[in-house]
Design a protein around this motif. Structure first.
Motif, mmCIF file in Angstrom:
data_model
loop_
_atom_site.group_PDB
_atom_site.id
_atom_site.type_symbol
_atom_site.label_atom_id
_atom_site.label_comp_id
_atom_site.label_asym_id
_atom_site.label_seq_id
_atom_site.Cartn_x
_atom_site.Cartn_y
_atom_site.Cartn_z
ATOM 1 N N VAL A 79 17.420 -16.631 21.938
ATOM 2 C CA VAL A 79 16.341 -16.840 21.279
ATOM 3 C C VAL A 79 15.400 -17.623 21.727
ATOM 4 C CG1 VAL A 79 16.456 -19.469 20.312
ATOM 5 C CG2 VAL A 79 18.521 -18.062 19.583
ATOM 6 N N TYR A 114 24.305 -14.615 16.911
ATOM 7 C CA TYR A 114 23.084 -14.646 17.273
ATOM 8 C C TYR A 114 23.049 -15.404 18.814
ATOM 9 C CZ TYR A 114 23.794 -19.888 17.727
ATOM 10 O OH TYR A 114 24.246 -20.995 18.615
ATOM 11 N N SER A 121 29.637 -12.738 21.088
ATOM 12 C CA SER A 121 29.103 -11.466 19.644
ATOM 13 C C SER A 121 30.524 -10.803 19.700
ATOM 14 C CB SER A 121 28.484 -10.261 20.151
ATOM 15 O OG SER A 121 27.963 -10.488 20.501
ATOM 16 N N GLN A 129 22.004 -10.439 13.273
ATOM 17 C CA GLN A 129 20.472 -9.899 12.871
ATOM 18 C C GLN A 129 20.243 -11.065 11.589
ATOM 19 O OE1 GLN A 129 18.083 -8.291 14.776
ATOM 20 N NE2 GLN A 129 17.082 -9.497 14.206
ATOM 21 N N SER A 131 21.747 -14.025 11.145
ATOM 22 C CA SER A 131 21.984 -16.047 11.859
ATOM 23 C C SER A 131 20.937 -15.978 12.946
ATOM 24 C CB SER A 131 22.782 -16.173 12.570
ATOM 25 O OG SER A 131 24.373 -16.128 11.622
ATOM 26 N N PHE A 132 19.992 -14.736 13.560
ATOM 27 C CA PHE A 132 19.081 -14.987 14.431
ATOM 28 C C PHE A 132 17.652 -15.565 13.952
ATOM 29 C CE2 PHE A 132 16.486 -13.105 17.635
ATOM 30 C CZ PHE A 132 16.824 -13.675 18.758
ATOM 31 N N ASP A 133 17.222 -14.472 13.446
ATOM 32 C CA ASP A 133 15.763 -14.791 12.371
ATOM 33 C C ASP A 133 15.631 -15.843 11.794
ATOM 34 O OD1 ASP A 133 15.459 -11.882 13.749
ATOM 35 O OD2 ASP A 133 16.064 -11.314 11.211
#
Ligand SMILES: *[C@@H]1O[C@H](CO)[C@@H](O)[C@H](O)[C@H]1NC(C)=O
Length: 363
Positions: A79, A114, A121, A129, A131-133
């Motif tokens: 992040v 994320y 993971s 992806q 969640s991360f974005d």
């Protein structure tokens, strides 16, 4: 709250709050970050997750520091890398790994997937992806808005104790510390809250406060499926709502000692604060509270959380209802049956609300 110290210093500062946009696919079916319980998949929203940022700078293009309080379990290296990459493309070398801190509130009720590490993971069945974005985009947006809103102001620092907000979840383990070390502390948990208050230079009004206090974001249980900022997210919301509905010029010494009994009664009578009425068919725009920098920002950040649990009634066995084995934190050898009870037990949403209120009143 008993005040331990206060200092003030003028500077250029800015605060902003931005919601982490929760997109439909993330509200459903993603394993939550925190309890590593694969059955705990997101199935709705208790309340939205946000990224709250303050920036303190020496001058408009000068040295600065940006702090982001993220309504998530924690930030991650990935992040950070992605956020810094985006900031670099926009601001050059103004924001780097040396002056941007991203801190998670340790809620156990946010979407997972994320983090880049295998361990995390694994429980989320892979990288997510989306969640991360949403997390990266919310953080970047929050920092950009704070950057745009930089203006002269002052910061006040204060420290005090918030009592009745947590207990040690492993008191038997704590007792294994040497007696002379334990004798240095009044309790087996740290009850210190440190708070930064931000005051606008021109209007001299409070425009925000970031506080650090230690307690786990585990008022919501491992069976909860609603996305939630848990007690700290709730505290932030209560605090911001309070400033949205009452005059913003709060006295500096407004700390008081929360009385849990009083708060329980109060929580039961609380109606929705702030905001406006939206119907089931209202647009997302209607439902999301926005802050363009003109509203008060109240962030409740995580600190030395260690073994502090917000579930102050203690740990009980789910099968017998009796207290867990003190030394083993288990029930006839099974530690999965031993669960903490919050102040609103058996209603965890009420526990979250009560705990959020305690922490918010501390601020
Ligand atoms: C916990 O363990 C300590 C040390 O072995 C022992 O003295 C104590 O009696 C135990 N407490 C309980 C409640 O079992």
């Amino acid at each position: 709250m008993k005040i331990r110290s206060k200092i003030s210093f003028p500077t250029l500062l800015s605060l902003i709050v931005v919601a982490i946009g929760i997109i439909t696919s993330v509200t459903a079916g993603v394993v939550m970050m925190g309890y590593a319980n694969m059955n705990q998949t997101t199935a709705g929203v208790h309340f939205r997750l946000r990224a709250r940022t303050f920036i303190v700078a020496e001058s408009s293009q000068g040295p600065r520091f940006a702090f982001v309080n993220l309504d998530a379990g924690m930030a991650s290296q990935l992040v950070n890398i992605k956020v810094l990459e985006k900031l670099k493309s926009r601001f050059g070398n103004l924001y780097t790994e040396e002056n941007v801190a991203i801190s998670g509130i340790h809620t156990h009720a946010g979407p997972g997937g994320y983090l880049q590490y295998w361990l995390y993971s694994f429980s989320t069945l892979g990288f997510v992806q989306e969640s991360f974005d949403v997390i990266v985009n919310a953080i970047v947006h929050s920092i950009v808005q704070a950057h745009i809103n930089l203006k002269p102001g002052s910061i006040f620092i204060n420290k005090g104790d918030v009592v009745n907000a947590g207990i040690n979840r492993s008191p038997s383990a704590y007792l294994l510390n040497p007696a002379e070390e334990r004798a240095q502390y009044p309790a087996n948990i740290d009850t210190l809250m440190t708070l930064l208050k931000f005051v606008d230079g021109a209007s001299e009004q409070s425009i925000g406060a970031f506080s650090w206090f230690a307690t786990h974001g585990t008022s919501m249980s491992k069976d909860n499926k609603l996305i939630s900022g848990d007690n700290k997210g709730a505290a932030a919301r209560f605090f911001e709502d309070q400033f949205a509905t009452t005059p913003i010029r709060a006295p500096f010494n407004s700390f008081n000692t929360p009385d849990v009994g009083k708060l329980v009664t109060k929580a039961q009578t609380i109606k929705a604060t702030g905001g406006h009425t939206c119907s089931k068919t209202s647009s997302k725009e209607c439902k999301v509270r926005k802050n363009d920098g003109s509203l008060f920002v109240g962030a409740f950040c995580q600190s030395n959380v260690g073994d502090v649990t917000p579930n102050v009634l203690g740990a009980f066995c789910t099968d017998t209802g009796r207290p867990c084995d003190f030394n083993l934190s288990s029930c006839n050898g099974n530690d999965l049956l031993c669960l903490g009870r919050g102040p609103g037990y058996p209603d965890e949403i009420r526990s979250t609300k009560i705990r959020g209120e305690t922490i918010s009143e501390g601020g």
